[in-house]
Scaffold this motif. Structure first.
Motif, PDB file in Angstrom:
ATOM      1  N   GLY A   1       0.809  -1.211   0.000  1.00  0.00           N
ATOM      2  CA  GLY A   1       0.000   0.000   0.000  1.00  0.00           C
ATOM      3  C   GLY A   1       0.837   1.252   0.000  1.00  0.00           C
ATOM      4  N   VAL A   2       0.191   2.351   0.305  1.00  0.00           N
ATOM      5  CA  VAL A   2       0.810   3.666   0.311  1.00  0.00           C
ATOM      6  C   VAL A   2       0.772   4.200   1.737  1.00  0.00           C
ATOM      7  CG1 VAL A   2       0.639   6.024  -0.586  1.00  0.00           C
ATOM      8  CG2 VAL A   2       0.104   4.084  -2.081  1.00  0.00           C
ATOM      9  N   CYS A   3       1.890   4.755   2.188  1.00  0.00           N
ATOM     10  CA  CYS A   3       1.987   5.290   3.544  1.00  0.00           C
ATOM     11  C   CYS A   3       1.001   6.439   3.725  1.00  0.00           C
ATOM     12  CB  CYS A   3       3.411   5.767   3.806  1.00  0.00           C
ATOM     13  SG  CYS A   3       3.644   6.420   5.471  1.00  0.00           S
TER      14      CYS A   3
ATOM     15  N   SER B   1      -6.473  10.602   8.325  1.00  0.00           N
ATOM     16  CA  SER B   1      -6.597   9.377   9.127  1.00  0.00           C
ATOM     17  C   SER B   1      -8.060   9.012   9.325  1.00  0.00           C
ATOM     18  CB  SER B   1      -5.917   9.549  10.487  1.00  0.00           C
ATOM     19  OG  SER B   1      -4.530   9.626  10.324  1.00  0.00           O
ATOM     20  N   HIS B   2      -8.901   9.999   9.572  1.00  0.00           N
ATOM     21  CA  HIS B   2     -10.340   9.746   9.737  1.00  0.00           C
ATOM     22  C   HIS B   2     -10.938   9.224   8.424  1.00  0.00           C
ATOM     23  CE1 HIS B   2     -14.415  10.099  11.160  1.00  0.00           C
ATOM     24  NE2 HIS B   2     -14.716  10.921  10.161  1.00  0.00           N
ATOM     25  N   TYR B   3     -10.599   9.856   7.308  1.00  0.00           N
ATOM     26  CA  TYR B   3     -11.114   9.411   6.009  1.00  0.00           C
ATOM     27  C   TYR B   3     -10.681   7.978   5.706  1.00  0.00           C
ATOM     28  CZ  TYR B   3     -12.594  14.148   4.628  1.00  0.00           C
ATOM     29  OH  TYR B   3     -13.218  15.364   4.533  1.00  0.00           O
ATOM     30  N   LEU B   4      -9.419   7.674   5.962  1.00  0.00           N
ATOM     31  CA  LEU B   4      -8.926   6.318   5.695  1.00  0.00           C
ATOM     32  C   LEU B   4      -9.569   5.302   6.626  1.00  0.00           C
ATOM     33  CD1 LEU B   4      -5.203   7.200   5.003  1.00  0.00           C
ATOM     34  CD2 LEU B   4      -6.835   6.257   3.350  1.00  0.00           C
ATOM     35  N   SER B   5      -9.826   5.702   7.852  1.00  0.00           N
ATOM     36  CA  SER B   5     -10.524   4.829   8.791  1.00  0.00           C
ATOM     37  C   SER B   5     -11.933   4.523   8.288  1.00  0.00           C
ATOM     38  CB  SER B   5     -10.574   5.487  10.167  1.00  0.00           C
ATOM     39  OG  SER B   5     -11.319   4.712  11.068  1.00  0.00           O
TER      40      SER B   5
ATOM     41  N   GLY C   1     -14.565  -1.515   4.228  1.00  0.00           N
ATOM     42  CA  GLY C   1     -13.892  -2.597   3.515  1.00  0.00           C
ATOM     43  C   GLY C   1     -13.297  -2.193   2.174  1.00  0.00           C
ATOM     44  N   LEU C   2     -13.388  -0.919   1.810  1.00  0.00           N
ATOM     45  CA  LEU C   2     -12.881  -0.489   0.509  1.00  0.00           C
ATOM     46  C   LEU C   2     -11.362  -0.392   0.460  1.00  0.00           C
ATOM     47  CD1 LEU C   2     -15.542   2.216  -0.419  1.00  0.00           C
ATOM     48  CD2 LEU C   2     -15.399  -0.156  -1.222  1.00  0.00           C
ATOM     49  N   VAL C   3     -10.726  -0.228   1.616  1.00  0.00           N
ATOM     50  CA  VAL C   3      -9.269  -0.270   1.699  1.00  0.00           C
ATOM     51  C   VAL C   3      -8.874  -1.183   2.850  1.00  0.00           C
ATOM     52  CG1 VAL C   3      -8.944   2.061   0.739  1.00  0.00           C
ATOM     53  CG2 VAL C   3      -8.993   1.753   3.212  1.00  0.00           C
ATOM     54  N   VAL C   4      -7.655  -1.671   2.780  1.00  0.00           N
ATOM     55  CA  VAL C   4      -7.081  -2.465   3.870  1.00  0.00           C
ATOM     56  C   VAL C   4      -5.776  -1.798   4.282  1.00  0.00           C
ATOM     57  CG1 VAL C   4      -8.145  -4.650   3.243  1.00  0.00           C
ATOM     58  CG2 VAL C   4      -5.958  -4.039   2.250  1.00  0.00           C
ATOM     59  N   SER C   5      -5.411  -1.970   5.529  1.00  0.00           N
ATOM     60  CA  SER C   5      -4.193  -1.344   6.033  1.00  0.00           C
ATOM     61  C   SER C   5      -3.201  -2.385   6.517  1.00  0.00           C
ATOM     62  CB  SER C   5      -4.517  -0.364   7.164  1.00  0.00           C
ATOM     63  OG  SER C   5      -5.004  -1.055   8.288  1.00  0.00           O
TER      64      SER C   5
ATOM     65  N   TYR D   1      -1.902   1.876   3.177  1.00  0.00           N
ATOM     66  CA  TYR D   1      -3.263   1.592   2.727  1.00  0.00           C
ATOM     67  C   TYR D   1      -3.256   1.201   1.259  1.00  0.00           C
ATOM     68  CZ  TYR D   1      -4.905   3.650   7.045  1.00  0.00           C
ATOM     69  OH  TYR D   1      -5.150   3.900   8.370  1.00  0.00           O
ATOM     70  N   ARG D   2      -4.090   0.215   0.939  1.00  0.00           N
ATOM     71  CA  ARG D   2      -4.296  -0.172  -0.462  1.00  0.00           C
ATOM     72  C   ARG D   2      -5.767  -0.496  -0.653  1.00  0.00           C
ATOM     73  NH1 ARG D   2      -4.678  -5.730  -0.516  1.00  0.00           N
ATOM     74  NH2 ARG D   2      -3.687  -6.742   1.235  1.00  0.00           N
ATOM     75  N   ARG D   3      -6.195  -0.404  -1.906  1.00  0.00           N
ATOM     76  CA  ARG D   3      -7.583  -0.715  -2.226  1.00  0.00           C
ATOM     77  C   ARG D   3      -7.851  -2.195  -2.041  1.00  0.00           C
ATOM     78  NH1 ARG D   3     -10.346   2.404  -6.858  1.00  0.00           N
ATOM     79  NH2 ARG D   3     -10.888   0.314  -7.510  1.00  0.00           N
ATOM     80  N   ASN D   4      -9.066  -2.508  -1.650  1.00  0.00           N
ATOM     81  CA  ASN D   4      -9.514  -3.885  -1.539  1.00  0.00           C
ATOM     82  C   ASN D   4     -10.348  -4.167  -2.788  1.00  0.00           C
ATOM     83  OD1 ASN D   4     -10.657  -6.335  -0.961  1.00  0.00           O
ATOM     84  ND2 ASN D   4     -11.389  -5.761   1.061  1.00  0.00           N
ATOM     85  N   GLU D   5      -9.689  -4.631  -3.833  1.00  0.00           N
ATOM     86  CA  GLU D   5     -10.348  -4.815  -5.126  1.00  0.00           C
ATOM     87  C   GLU D   5     -11.488  -5.835  -5.056  1.00  0.00           C
ATOM     88  OE1 GLU D   5      -9.989  -2.741  -7.486  1.00  0.00           O
ATOM     89  OE2 GLU D   5      -8.189  -1.768  -6.725  1.00  0.00           O
TER      90      GLU D   5
END
Length: 101
Positions: A42-44, A60-64, A70-74, A83-87
């Protein structure tokens, strides 16, 4: 429609969160100076925050929120969270929208 669907639509209703998802779709092009493989890890969060120009707490709130739907995983490595997308989640959501709505 269940509450998870509603939460996904709410998350997608914000321009910055949509932009983050767009950037994470092609992380190599949008974040070229990563110290790990952005497709695998993912991307830092710091790189995402820097690109948006918003406060770290906001990002951080948006990524949370994106992670909660479930759209991204950390992945945490050292002091950075990546963080990266959960395809798979995107595929399931698109199929659900196409067949059930």
């Amino acid at each position: 429609m269940d509450s998870k669907d509603i939460d996904i639509f709410k998350v997608l209703g914000n321009e910055t969160r949509l932009q983050i998802l767009h950037w994470l779709k092609e992380p190599e092009a949008n974040f070229p100076c990563q110290d790990v493989d952005p497709r695998m890890v993912g991307v830092c969060v710091g790189s995402i925050q820097k690109k948006t120009g918003l406060a770290q707490s906001t990002i951080s709130h948006y990524l949370s929120m994106l992670e909660d739907t479930g759209l991204v995983v950390s992945t945490r490595i050292g002091q950075c969270t990546y963080y990266r997308r959960n395809e798979e989640a995107f595929s399931m959501f698109v199929t659900h929208v196409a067949t059930d709505l």
